[in-house]
Design a protein around this motif. Structure first.
Motif, PDB file in Angstrom:
ATOM      1  N   TRP A  15       0.829  -1.213   0.000  1.00  0.00           N
ATOM      2  CA  TRP A  15       0.000   0.000   0.000  1.00  0.00           C
ATOM      3  C   TRP A  15       0.861   1.260   0.000  1.00  0.00           C
ATOM      4  CZ3 TRP A  15      -4.739   0.979  -1.283  1.00  0.00           C
ATOM      5  CH2 TRP A  15      -5.683  -0.025  -1.242  1.00  0.00           C
ATOM      6  N   ILE A  16       1.893   1.289   0.794  1.00  0.00           N
ATOM      7  CA  ILE A  16       2.765   2.466   0.865  1.00  0.00           C
ATOM      8  C   ILE A  16       3.470   2.682  -0.475  1.00  0.00           C
ATOM      9  CG2 ILE A  16       4.879   3.356   1.917  1.00  0.00           C
ATOM     10  CD1 ILE A  16       3.904   2.158   4.558  1.00  0.00           C
ATOM     11  N   ILE A  17       3.980   1.627  -1.070  1.00  0.00           N
ATOM     12  CA  ILE A  17       4.647   1.738  -2.374  1.00  0.00           C
ATOM     13  C   ILE A  17       3.666   2.189  -3.451  1.00  0.00           C
ATOM     14  CG2 ILE A  17       5.759   0.400  -4.204  1.00  0.00           C
ATOM     15  CD1 ILE A  17       7.100  -1.224  -1.940  1.00  0.00           C
ATOM     16  N   SER A  18       2.455   1.654  -3.432  1.00  0.00           N
ATOM     17  CA  SER A  18       1.448   2.030  -4.434  1.00  0.00           C
ATOM     18  C   SER A  18       1.054   3.495  -4.316  1.00  0.00           C
ATOM     19  CB  SER A  18       0.203   1.156  -4.272  1.00  0.00           C
ATOM     20  OG  SER A  18       0.508  -0.186  -4.463  1.00  0.00           O
ATOM     21  N   ILE A  19       0.793   3.945  -3.112  1.00  0.00           N
ATOM     22  CA  ILE A  19       0.383   5.339  -2.905  1.00  0.00           C
ATOM     23  C   ILE A  19       1.521   6.285  -3.269  1.00  0.00           C
ATOM     24  CG2 ILE A  19      -0.235   7.017  -1.125  1.00  0.00           C
ATOM     25  CD1 ILE A  19      -1.894   4.757   0.173  1.00  0.00           C
ATOM     26  N   THR A  20       2.732   5.952  -2.887  1.00  0.00           N
ATOM     27  CA  THR A  20       3.883   6.786  -3.225  1.00  0.00           C
ATOM     28  C   THR A  20       4.085   6.848  -4.736  1.00  0.00           C
ATOM     29  OG1 THR A  20       4.923   6.163  -1.130  1.00  0.00           O
ATOM     30  CG2 THR A  20       6.341   7.133  -2.814  1.00  0.00           C
ATOM     31  N   SER A  21       3.951   5.728  -5.405  1.00  0.00           N
ATOM     32  CA  SER A  21       4.102   5.698  -6.866  1.00  0.00           C
ATOM     33  C   SER A  21       3.041   6.542  -7.557  1.00  0.00           C
ATOM     34  CB  SER A  21       4.018   4.263  -7.377  1.00  0.00           C
ATOM     35  OG  SER A  21       5.033   3.481  -6.834  1.00  0.00           O
ATOM     36  N   LEU A  22       1.810   6.439  -7.111  1.00  0.00           N
ATOM     37  CA  LEU A  22       0.742   7.250  -7.692  1.00  0.00           C
ATOM     38  C   LEU A  22       0.973   8.733  -7.472  1.00  0.00           C
ATOM     39  CD1 LEU A  22      -2.433   5.134  -6.853  1.00  0.00           C
ATOM     40  CD2 LEU A  22      -1.432   5.560  -9.099  1.00  0.00           C
ATOM     41  N   VAL A  24       3.907  10.256  -7.100  1.00  0.00           N
ATOM     42  CA  VAL A  24       5.017  10.676  -7.966  1.00  0.00           C
ATOM     43  C   VAL A  24       4.546  10.819  -9.406  1.00  0.00           C
ATOM     44  CG1 VAL A  24       7.217   9.906  -8.946  1.00  0.00           C
ATOM     45  CG2 VAL A  24       6.834   9.766  -6.489  1.00  0.00           C
ATOM     46  N   ILE A  25       3.761   9.872  -9.890  1.00  0.00           N
ATOM     47  CA  ILE A  25       3.234   9.949 -11.258  1.00  0.00           C
ATOM     48  C   ILE A  25       2.358  11.189 -11.416  1.00  0.00           C
ATOM     49  CG2 ILE A  25       1.624   8.839 -12.869  1.00  0.00           C
ATOM     50  CD1 ILE A  25       2.798   6.149 -11.884  1.00  0.00           C
ATOM     51  N   TYR A  26       1.507  11.468 -10.436  1.00  0.00           N
ATOM     52  CA  TYR A  26       0.645  12.649 -10.513  1.00  0.00           C
ATOM     53  C   TYR A  26       1.473  13.925 -10.551  1.00  0.00           C
ATOM     54  CZ  TYR A  26      -2.732  16.206  -9.337  1.00  0.00           C
ATOM     55  OH  TYR A  26      -3.488  17.335  -9.348  1.00  0.00           O
ATOM     56  N   LEU A  27       2.466  14.039  -9.680  1.00  0.00           N
ATOM     57  CA  LEU A  27       3.277  15.253  -9.622  1.00  0.00           C
ATOM     58  C   LEU A  27       4.110  15.464 -10.883  1.00  0.00           C
ATOM     59  CD1 LEU A  27       4.490  15.152  -5.924  1.00  0.00           C
ATOM     60  CD2 LEU A  27       2.799  16.684  -6.925  1.00  0.00           C
ATOM     61  N   LEU A  28       4.549  14.389 -11.509  1.00  0.00           N
ATOM     62  CA  LEU A  28       5.397  14.524 -12.691  1.00  0.00           C
ATOM     63  C   LEU A  28       4.626  14.750 -13.979  1.00  0.00           C
ATOM     64  CD1 LEU A  28       8.114  11.798 -12.061  1.00  0.00           C
ATOM     65  CD2 LEU A  28       8.307  14.260 -11.759  1.00  0.00           C
ATOM     66  N   PHE A  29       3.498  14.085 -14.143  1.00  0.00           N
ATOM     67  CA  PHE A  29       2.858  14.053 -15.458  1.00  0.00           C
ATOM     68  C   PHE A  29       1.550  14.823 -15.568  1.00  0.00           C
ATOM     69  CE2 PHE A  29       5.411  10.135 -15.274  1.00  0.00           C
ATOM     70  CZ  PHE A  29       6.298  10.452 -16.280  1.00  0.00           C
ATOM     71  N   PHE A  30       0.891  15.134 -14.483  1.00  0.00           N
ATOM     72  CA  PHE A  30      -0.389  15.817 -14.569  1.00  0.00           C
ATOM     73  C   PHE A  30      -0.219  17.315 -14.426  1.00  0.00           C
ATOM     74  CE2 PHE A  30      -1.940  11.599 -13.975  1.00  0.00           C
ATOM     75  CZ  PHE A  30      -3.156  11.586 -14.614  1.00  0.00           C
ATOM     76  N   PRO A  31      -1.172  18.088 -14.940  1.00  0.00           N
ATOM     77  CA  PRO A  31      -1.105  19.546 -14.814  1.00  0.00           C
ATOM     78  C   PRO A  31      -1.145  19.993 -13.349  1.00  0.00           C
ATOM     79  CG  PRO A  31      -2.688  18.925 -16.489  1.00  0.00           C
ATOM     80  CD  PRO A  31      -2.278  17.671 -15.787  1.00  0.00           C
ATOM     81  N   ASN A  32      -0.703  21.239 -13.129  1.00  0.00           N
ATOM     82  CA  ASN A  32      -0.617  21.789 -11.783  1.00  0.00           C
ATOM     83  C   ASN A  32      -1.858  22.572 -11.410  1.00  0.00           C
ATOM     84  OD1 ASN A  32       2.323  21.727 -12.983  1.00  0.00           O
ATOM     85  ND2 ASN A  32       2.403  21.375 -10.802  1.00  0.00           N
ATOM     86  N   LEU A  33      -2.004  22.846 -10.117  1.00  0.00           N
ATOM     87  CA  LEU A  33      -3.164  23.586  -9.620  1.00  0.00           C
ATOM     88  C   LEU A  33      -3.102  25.067  -9.959  1.00  0.00           C
ATOM     89  CD1 LEU A  33      -3.493  21.899  -6.120  1.00  0.00           C
ATOM     90  CD2 LEU A  33      -4.832  21.453  -8.178  1.00  0.00           C
ATOM     91  N   THR A  34      -1.893  25.633 -10.047  1.00  0.00           N
ATOM     92  CA  THR A  34      -1.751  27.042 -10.397  1.00  0.00           C
ATOM     93  C   THR A  34      -0.779  27.186 -11.565  1.00  0.00           C
ATOM     94  OG1 THR A  34       0.116  27.465  -8.921  1.00  0.00           O
ATOM     95  CG2 THR A  34      -2.092  27.722  -7.978  1.00  0.00           C
ATOM     96  N   ALA A  35      -0.870  28.319 -12.249  1.00  0.00           N
ATOM     97  CA  ALA A  35       0.013  28.574 -13.385  1.00  0.00           C
ATOM     98  C   ALA A  35       1.460  28.757 -12.926  1.00  0.00           C
ATOM     99  CB  ALA A  35      -0.465  29.806 -14.142  1.00  0.00           C
ATOM    100  N   GLU A  36       1.655  29.385 -11.780  1.00  0.00           N
ATOM    101  CA  GLU A  36       3.008  29.584 -11.279  1.00  0.00           C
ATOM    102  C   GLU A  36       3.678  28.251 -10.959  1.00  0.00           C
ATOM    103  OE1 GLU A  36       5.465  31.794  -7.716  1.00  0.00           O
ATOM    104  OE2 GLU A  36       3.406  32.405  -8.109  1.00  0.00           O
ATOM    105  N   LEU A  37       2.941  27.312 -10.397  1.00  0.00           N
ATOM    106  CA  LEU A  37       3.501  25.985 -10.136  1.00  0.00           C
ATOM    107  C   LEU A  37       3.853  25.266 -11.436  1.00  0.00           C
ATOM    108  CD1 LEU A  37       1.361  24.591  -7.202  1.00  0.00           C
ATOM    109  CD2 LEU A  37       3.763  25.204  -7.169  1.00  0.00           C
ATOM    110  N   ALA A  38       3.051  25.459 -12.465  1.00  0.00           N
ATOM    111  CA  ALA A  38       3.353  24.863 -13.764  1.00  0.00           C
ATOM    112  C   ALA A  38       4.646  25.424 -14.326  1.00  0.00           C
ATOM    113  CB  ALA A  38       2.203  25.094 -14.732  1.00  0.00           C
ATOM    114  N   VAL A  39       4.851  26.728 -14.196  1.00  0.00           N
ATOM    115  CA  VAL A  39       6.082  27.362 -14.674  1.00  0.00           C
ATOM    116  C   VAL A  39       7.272  26.848 -13.870  1.00  0.00           C
ATOM    117  CG1 VAL A  39       7.328  29.549 -14.854  1.00  0.00           C
ATOM    118  CG2 VAL A  39       4.940  29.416 -15.554  1.00  0.00           C
TER     119      VAL A  39
END
Length: 99
Positions: A15-22, A24-39
């Motif tokens: 469970w810990i490995i799965s949640i951590t992997s998800l 990391v994938i979200y932070l690397l590949f999905f869009p950000n909450l604000t434009a400044e974070l995206a930049v």
């Protein structure tokens, strides 16, 4: 006498490995909450990791590039960055040396 430390169960480790992997994938590949974070994420992955945390990101407010907004970062070579919003969040669509 000391009690031996309990080992983490296999199920809990999975469970810990799965949640951590998800996460990391979200932070690397999905869009950000604000434009400044995206930049800042774009700067980090464009081999400017220190500047991603230290520079000031200025929004120029222009929306002439397909509905994207222009952001300016003074201290890098490709200082003009276009950020577009979709239903998931903000993402950088292109960068360059001039608007």
């Amino acid at each position: 006498m000391e009690k031996p430390k309990k080992m983490m169960s296999k199920r809990k480790q999975i469970w810990i490995i799965s949640i951590t992997s998800l996460l990391v994938i979200y932070l690397l590949f999905f869009p950000n909450l604000t434009a400044e974070l995206a930049v800042r994420k774009h700067l980090f992955f464009s081999l400017h990791p220190i500047k991603a945390f230290s520079v000031q990101v200025e929004g120029k407010g222009s929306t002439s590039f397909g509905g994207a907004k222009l952001y300016y970062v003074d201290e890098i070579s490709k200082s003009f960055i276009w950020v577009k919003k979709n239903w998931l969040g903000y993402r950088v669509i292109t960068d360059g040396t001039g608007p």
